[in-house]
Scaffold this motif. Structure first.
Motif, PDB file in Angstrom:
ATOM      1  N   LEU A 179       0.785  -1.255  -0.010  1.00 34.19           N
ATOM      2  CA  LEU A 179      -0.057   0.066   0.089  1.00 34.19           C
ATOM      3  C   LEU A 179       0.756   1.289   0.161  1.00 34.19           C
ATOM      4  CD1 LEU A 179      -3.125  -0.663   2.465  1.00 34.19           C
ATOM      5  CD2 LEU A 179      -3.105  -0.663   0.005  1.00 34.19           C
ATOM      6  N   VAL A 180       1.943   1.256   0.773  1.00 34.20           N
ATOM      7  CA  VAL A 180       2.894   2.404   0.811  1.00 34.20           C
ATOM      8  C   VAL A 180       3.450   2.475  -0.648  1.00 34.20           C
ATOM      9  CG1 VAL A 180       4.966   3.198   1.628  1.00 34.20           C
ATOM     10  CG2 VAL A 180       3.398   2.262   3.359  1.00 34.20           C
ATOM     11  N   THR A 181       4.084   1.404  -1.448  1.00 30.16           N
ATOM     12  CA  THR A 181       4.711   1.337  -2.384  1.00 30.16           C
ATOM     13  C   THR A 181       3.640   2.200  -3.492  1.00 30.16           C
ATOM     14  OG1 THR A 181       6.006  -0.241  -2.130  1.00 30.16           O
ATOM     15  CG2 THR A 181       5.506   0.277  -4.213  1.00 30.16           C
ATOM     16  N   VAL A 182       2.416   1.745  -3.433  1.00 26.06           N
ATOM     17  CA  VAL A 182       1.447   2.161  -4.515  1.00 26.06           C
ATOM     18  C   VAL A 182       1.300   3.853  -4.441  1.00 26.06           C
ATOM     19  CG1 VAL A 182      -1.025   2.241  -4.923  1.00 26.06           C
ATOM     20  CG2 VAL A 182       0.036   0.240  -4.679  1.00 26.06           C
ATOM     21  N   GLN A 183       1.233   4.140  -2.959  1.00 29.10           N
ATOM     22  CA  GLN A 183       1.173   5.734  -2.928  1.00 29.10           C
ATOM     23  C   GLN A 183       2.351   6.541  -3.342  1.00 29.10           C
ATOM     24  OE1 GLN A 183      -0.776   6.417   0.838  1.00 29.10           O
ATOM     25  NE2 GLN A 183      -0.378   4.438   1.516  1.00 29.10           N
ATOM     26  N   LEU A 184       3.610   5.935  -2.927  1.00 26.38           N
ATOM     27  CA  LEU A 184       4.845   6.547  -3.383  1.00 26.38           C
ATOM     28  C   LEU A 184       5.137   6.605  -4.925  1.00 26.38           C
ATOM     29  CD1 LEU A 184       7.144   5.474  -0.719  1.00 26.38           C
ATOM     30  CD2 LEU A 184       5.742   7.685  -0.713  1.00 26.38           C
ATOM     31  N   ARG A 185       4.744   5.569  -5.448  1.00 28.61           N
ATOM     32  CA  ARG A 185       4.931   5.586  -7.158  1.00 28.61           C
ATOM     33  C   ARG A 185       3.671   6.415  -7.932  1.00 28.61           C
ATOM     34  NH1 ARG A 185       5.582  -0.933  -8.185  1.00 28.61           N
ATOM     35  NH2 ARG A 185       7.811  -0.970  -7.486  1.00 28.61           N
ATOM     36  N   ALA A 186       2.395   6.330  -7.254  1.00 28.96           N
ATOM     37  CA  ALA A 186       1.486   7.236  -7.827  1.00 28.96           C
ATOM     38  C   ALA A 186       1.402   8.755  -7.346  1.00 28.96           C
ATOM     39  CB  ALA A 186       0.276   6.616  -7.718  1.00 28.96           C
ATOM     40  N   ALA A 187       2.197   8.926  -6.191  1.00 32.14           N
ATOM     41  CA  ALA A 187       2.321  10.345  -5.614  1.00 32.14           C
ATOM     42  C   ALA A 187       0.906  10.869  -5.093  1.00 32.14           C
ATOM     43  CB  ALA A 187       2.782  11.491  -6.581  1.00 32.14           C
ATOM     44  N   GLU A 188       0.246   9.507  -4.839  1.00 32.45           N
ATOM     45  CA  GLU A 188      -1.469   9.649  -4.262  1.00 32.45           C
ATOM     46  C   GLU A 188      -1.632   8.962  -3.103  1.00 32.45           C
ATOM     47  OE1 GLU A 188      -4.671   7.143  -5.895  1.00 32.45           O
ATOM     48  OE2 GLU A 188      -4.692   8.510  -7.452  1.00 32.45           O
ATOM     49  N   GLY A 189      -2.494   9.343  -1.963  1.00 29.62           N
ATOM     50  CA  GLY A 189      -2.820   8.546  -1.133  1.00 29.62           C
ATOM     51  C   GLY A 189      -2.549   9.435   0.112  1.00 29.62           C
ATOM     52  N   PRO A 190      -2.859   8.933   1.436  1.00 29.86           N
ATOM     53  CA  PRO A 190      -2.757   9.699   2.695  1.00 29.86           C
ATOM     54  C   PRO A 190      -1.292   9.958   2.862  1.00 29.86           C
ATOM     55  CG  PRO A 190      -4.320   7.479   2.895  1.00 29.86           C
ATOM     56  CD  PRO A 190      -3.831   7.648   1.457  1.00 29.86           C
ATOM     57  N   ILE A 191      -0.454   9.161   2.679  1.00 31.80           N
ATOM     58  CA  ILE A 191       1.050   9.500   3.017  1.00 31.80           C
ATOM     59  C   ILE A 191       1.507  10.663   2.274  1.00 31.80           C
ATOM     60  CG2 ILE A 191       3.440   8.618   2.796  1.00 31.80           C
ATOM     61  CD1 ILE A 191       2.316   5.998   3.606  1.00 31.80           C
ATOM     62  N   PRO A 192       1.417  10.718   0.800  1.00 32.07           N
ATOM     63  CA  PRO A 192       1.845  11.910   0.022  1.00 32.07           C
ATOM     64  C   PRO A 192       1.065  13.170   0.453  1.00 32.07           C
ATOM     65  CG  PRO A 192       1.549  10.061  -1.500  1.00 32.07           C
ATOM     66  CD  PRO A 192       0.976   9.617  -0.211  1.00 32.07           C
ATOM     67  N   THR A 193      -0.275  13.133   0.750  1.00 32.39           N
ATOM     68  CA  THR A 193      -1.157  14.143   1.350  1.00 32.39           C
ATOM     69  C   THR A 193      -0.487  14.660   2.693  1.00 32.39           C
ATOM     70  OG1 THR A 193      -3.027  13.239   0.190  1.00 32.39           O
ATOM     71  CG2 THR A 193      -3.313  14.912   1.865  1.00 32.39           C
ATOM     72  N   GLY A 200       2.857  16.430   2.115  1.00 31.58           N
ATOM     73  CA  GLY A 200       2.477  17.781   1.413  1.00 31.58           C
ATOM     74  C   GLY A 200       1.864  18.759   2.357  1.00 31.58           C
ATOM     75  N   THR A 201       1.057  18.406   3.209  1.00 33.70           N
ATOM     76  CA  THR A 201       0.194  19.331   4.007  1.00 33.70           C
ATOM     77  C   THR A 201       0.791  19.473   5.556  1.00 33.70           C
ATOM     78  OG1 THR A 201      -1.340  17.524   4.759  1.00 33.70           O
ATOM     79  CG2 THR A 201      -1.834  18.828   2.706  1.00 33.70           C
ATOM     80  N   ARG A 202       1.657  18.753   5.873  1.00 36.14           N
ATOM     81  CA  ARG A 202       2.006  18.555   7.169  1.00 36.14           C
ATOM     82  C   ARG A 202       1.080  18.291   8.115  1.00 36.14           C
ATOM     83  NH1 ARG A 202       7.829  21.218   8.312  1.00 36.14           N
ATOM     84  NH2 ARG A 202       8.878  20.473   6.354  1.00 36.14           N
ATOM     85  N   ALA A 203       0.035  17.667   7.755  1.00 34.99           N
ATOM     86  CA  ALA A 203      -1.135  17.608   8.883  1.00 34.99           C
ATOM     87  C   ALA A 203      -1.664  16.136   8.705  1.00 34.99           C
ATOM     88  CB  ALA A 203      -2.087  18.404   8.430  1.00 34.99           C
ATOM     89  N   PRO A 204      -2.194  15.502  10.180  1.00 39.14           N
ATOM     90  CA  PRO A 204      -2.729  14.193   9.703  1.00 39.14           C
ATOM     91  C   PRO A 204      -3.511  13.971   8.909  1.00 39.14           C
ATOM     92  CG  PRO A 204      -2.442  14.914  12.018  1.00 39.14           C
ATOM     93  CD  PRO A 204      -2.133  16.136  11.077  1.00 39.14           C
ATOM     94  N   VAL A 205      -3.874  12.841   8.237  1.00 38.68           N
ATOM     95  CA  VAL A 205      -4.640  12.371   7.166  1.00 38.68           C
ATOM     96  C   VAL A 205      -5.499  11.106   7.586  1.00 38.68           C
ATOM     97  CG1 VAL A 205      -5.176  12.110   4.978  1.00 38.68           C
ATOM     98  CG2 VAL A 205      -3.556  13.716   5.433  1.00 38.68           C
ATOM     99  N   THR A 217      11.788  13.695   7.767  1.00 34.55           N
ATOM    100  CA  THR A 217      10.319  13.449   7.737  1.00 34.55           C
ATOM    101  C   THR A 217       9.768  11.843   8.076  1.00 34.55           C
ATOM    102  OG1 THR A 217       9.837  15.411   6.116  1.00 34.55           O
ATOM    103  CG2 THR A 217       8.073  13.721   6.322  1.00 34.55           C
ATOM    104  N   VAL A 218       8.993  11.763   8.776  1.00 35.27           N
ATOM    105  CA  VAL A 218       8.628  10.649   9.338  1.00 35.27           C
ATOM    106  C   VAL A 218       7.193  10.558   9.032  1.00 35.27           C
ATOM    107  CG1 VAL A 218       8.588   8.370  10.867  1.00 35.27           C
ATOM    108  CG2 VAL A 218      10.399   9.799  10.638  1.00 35.27           C
ATOM    109  N   THR A 219       6.581   9.382   8.553  1.00 37.37           N
ATOM    110  CA  THR A 219       5.068   9.105   8.440  1.00 37.37           C
ATOM    111  C   THR A 219       4.934   7.801   9.140  1.00 37.37           C
ATOM    112  OG1 THR A 219       4.893   8.065   6.353  1.00 37.37           O
ATOM    113  CG2 THR A 219       4.772  10.460   6.278  1.00 37.37           C
ATOM    114  N   VAL A 220       3.802   7.844   9.927  1.00 32.35           N
ATOM    115  CA  VAL A 220       3.020   6.646  10.928  1.00 32.35           C
ATOM    116  C   VAL A 220       1.805   6.495  10.184  1.00 32.35           C
ATOM    117  CG1 VAL A 220       2.662   5.577  12.875  1.00 32.35           C
ATOM    118  CG2 VAL A 220       4.950   6.844  12.514  1.00 32.35           C
ATOM    119  N   THR A 221       1.553   5.230   9.793  1.00 32.58           N
ATOM    120  CA  THR A 221       0.010   5.101   9.400  1.00 32.58           C
ATOM    121  C   THR A 221      -0.361   3.822  10.075  1.00 32.58           C
ATOM    122  OG1 THR A 221       0.649   5.915   7.223  1.00 32.58           O
ATOM    123  CG2 THR A 221      -1.439   4.731   7.370  1.00 32.58           C
ATOM    124  N   VAL A 222      -1.692   3.828  10.698  1.00 32.98           N
ATOM    125  CA  VAL A 222      -2.195   2.696  11.217  1.00 32.98           C
ATOM    126  C   VAL A 222      -3.244   2.356  10.424  1.00 32.98           C
ATOM    127  CG1 VAL A 222      -1.538   3.115  13.451  1.00 32.98           C
ATOM    128  CG2 VAL A 222      -3.740   4.443  12.673  1.00 32.98           C
TER     129      VAL A 222
END
Length: 243
Positions: free
Chosen positions: A75-89, A92-97, A134-139
């Protein structure tokens, strides 16, 4: 095994100490293993979650990602490759998503399809920034909702601790590199001074002239000045090239 709710409440006070113990001295355990240990701890402390991922950006070419399950890593790979998803968002916004229900949330089509395909219905991504790190933590949850307090819970505490630790390690490594560079420069300077003394003795000239001779030979022979100086010192000037 998930901890019961009352145990979670009691455990939160010790989340930071538990995380600090896992991170420990990074010289003893590979970085990736330390991050993986913290990632594994997160879903144990967040009730109702089925897993977690962490991704670290520290200025290097790679962005190491750890996940409690291979499907979540995908799921992380999908987001990073497409630059789309909660992690890139979140980055970019520096806010929880939060995505409270991916069955109806249509913000990220590719992420949504991949998540639903693995049974994920909800997720919360928390971004952390410090000193160029920058670190992202996703649950993640298999059911909708339930992540309203993720930004104030154990995942947030561990994410902040991890970010602080990466930033501190980064500064430490930079300081070590600077010390090594200074040490090498001082050593080179000492060797060059010795070589100048030998040239002064051989040619009967002053310091400036001796240094000029070495620099001219260095340029003509395409050799580093420090390497040339070391060769002069080793040979005691007997193999001093013609300039």
């Amino acid at each position: 095994m998930r901890l019961p709710m009352e145990a979670i409440a009691q455990t939160q006070a010790g989340v930071l100490s538990a995380g600090a113990e896992l991170l420990g001295d990074m010289a003893e355990t590979p970085w990736g293993q330390r991050i993986a240990q913290v990632t594994e701890l997160i879903p144990r402390l967040v009730p109702g979650t089925c897993g977690a991922t962490t991704t670290v950006w520290d200025g290097t070419a790679e962005s190491p990602t750890t996940a409690t399950h291979p499907d979540l890593a995908d799921l992380v790979t999908v987001q990073l490759r497409a630059a789309e998803g909660p992690i890139p968002t979140a980055v970019g916004t520096r806010a929880p998503v939060r995505a409270d229900d991916l069955l109806t949330d249509e913000r990220w089509p590719r992420y949504r399809a991949s998540a639903l395909g693995t049974g994920i219905r909800a997720s919360a991504t928390l971004p952390f920034h410090r000193a160029g790190v920058t670190v992202t933590v996703t649950v993640y949850r298999l059911r909708p909702g339930g992540l309203e307090h993720a930004a104030q819970g154990p995942s947030a505490l561990l994410g902040k601790l991890l970010t602080d630790t990466v930033a501190r390690d980064r500064r430490y490594r930079r300081a070590l590199a600077t010390v090594d560079q200074l040490d090498a420069a001082l050593h080179s300077r000492a060797v060059i001074d010795q070589a100048c003394g030998i040239v002064m003795h051989v040619l009967g000239c002053d310091t400036d002239t001796a240094f000029g001779v070495l620099r001219r030979i260095s340029q003509h022979t395409n050799r580093k000045l420090a390497d040339l100086a070391r060769a002069v010192v080793d040979s005691r000037g007997q193999d001093l090239p013609a300039g």
